[in-house]
Write a protein that holds these residues in place. Structure first.
Motif, PDB file in Angstrom:
ATOM      1  N   PRO A 114      36.372  45.181  40.154  1.00 26.12           N
ATOM      2  CA  PRO A 114      37.429  44.284  40.635  1.00 26.12           C
ATOM      3  C   PRO A 114      37.129  43.664  42.005  1.00 26.12           C
ATOM      4  O   PRO A 114      37.373  42.471  42.211  1.00 26.12           O
ATOM      5  N   CYS A 115      36.577  44.451  42.911  1.00 25.85           N
ATOM      6  CA  CYS A 115      36.273  43.924  44.246  1.00 25.85           C
ATOM      7  C   CYS A 115      35.125  42.911  44.203  1.00 25.85           C
ATOM      8  O   CYS A 115      35.176  41.884  44.892  1.00 25.85           O
ATOM      9  N   ALA A 162      36.493  39.660  42.670  1.00 27.59           N
ATOM     10  CA  ALA A 162      37.338  38.937  43.632  1.00 27.59           C
ATOM     11  C   ALA A 162      36.485  38.266  44.698  1.00 27.59           C
ATOM     12  O   ALA A 162      36.719  37.104  45.058  1.00 27.59           O
ATOM     13  N   LYS A 222      36.843  36.055  52.053  1.00 26.00           N
ATOM     14  CA  LYS A 222      36.282  37.104  51.197  1.00 26.00           C
ATOM     15  C   LYS A 222      36.780  38.477  51.613  1.00 26.00           C
ATOM     16  O   LYS A 222      37.142  39.293  50.759  1.00 26.00           O
ATOM     17  N   ALA A 243      40.418  38.818  50.598  1.00 29.32           N
ATOM     18  CA  ALA A 243      40.556  38.966  49.148  1.00 29.32           C
ATOM     19  C   ALA A 243      40.115  40.343  48.685  1.00 29.32           C
ATOM     20  O   ALA A 243      40.759  40.963  47.819  1.00 29.32           O
ATOM     21  N   ILE A 244      39.042  40.858  49.258  1.00 31.59           N
ATOM     22  CA  ILE A 244      38.560  42.181  48.864  1.00 31.59           C
ATOM     23  C   ILE A 244      39.529  43.263  49.320  1.00 31.59           C
ATOM     24  O   ILE A 244      39.799  44.215  48.575  1.00 31.59           O
ATOM     25  N   THR A 258      42.443  43.166  46.964  1.00 30.16           N
ATOM     26  CA  THR A 258      42.036  43.709  45.672  1.00 30.16           C
ATOM     27  C   THR A 258      41.932  45.223  45.718  1.00 30.16           C
ATOM     28  O   THR A 258      42.332  45.904  44.774  1.00 30.16           O
ATOM     29  N   ILE A 315      45.424  46.613  45.554  1.00 32.48           N
ATOM     30  CA  ILE A 315      46.027  46.526  44.225  1.00 32.48           C
ATOM     31  C   ILE A 315      45.326  47.445  43.229  1.00 32.48           C
ATOM     32  O   ILE A 315      45.974  48.091  42.408  1.00 32.48           O
ATOM     33  N   ALA A 316      44.000  47.525  43.290  1.00 30.40           N
ATOM     34  CA  ALA A 316      43.230  48.272  42.298  1.00 30.40           C
ATOM     35  C   ALA A 316      42.951  49.717  42.700  1.00 30.40           C
ATOM     36  O   ALA A 316      42.219  50.410  41.991  1.00 30.40           O
TER      37      ALA A 316
END
Length: 88
Positions: free
Chosen positions: A23-24, A27, A54, A57-58, A61, A64-65
């Motif tokens: 996921p990371c 993203a 970046k 976003a990471i 992510t 969330i993950a």
């Protein structure tokens, strides 16, 4: 423990790393390609413009993950401990 057991654990470890980091990485790639496209369109070649989105976003992510990543690591740990308990 023979070679087959070691290869099975290594295969599970590599698969766990790929699934947990997926996921990371996705993203980061999506944001990177989007920013590169925007930079190509506007011809603004600022280096910090690629890193900050970046990183944000990471981090989002990961937030969330995190349960998914923890579950994947827990599954791998349980696999290894069950193999140790059963004596391979």
């Amino acid at each position: 423990m023979n070679e087959a057991d070691a290869l099975d654990i290594m295969r599970a470890a590599v698969w766990t790393i790929l699934v947990a980091s997926g996921p990371c990485v996705i993203a980061g790639m999506v944001v990177g390609v989007t920013i590169a496209f925007i930079q190509a369109l506007t011809q603004v070649q600022e280096m910090t413009l690629t890193f900050v989105p970046k990183i944000v976003a990471i981090m989002i992510t990961i937030g969330i993950a995190a349960p998914f990543i923890g579950a994947q690591i827990s599954l791998f740990t349980n696999l290894v401990f069950s193999r140790v308990q059963s004596g391979f």
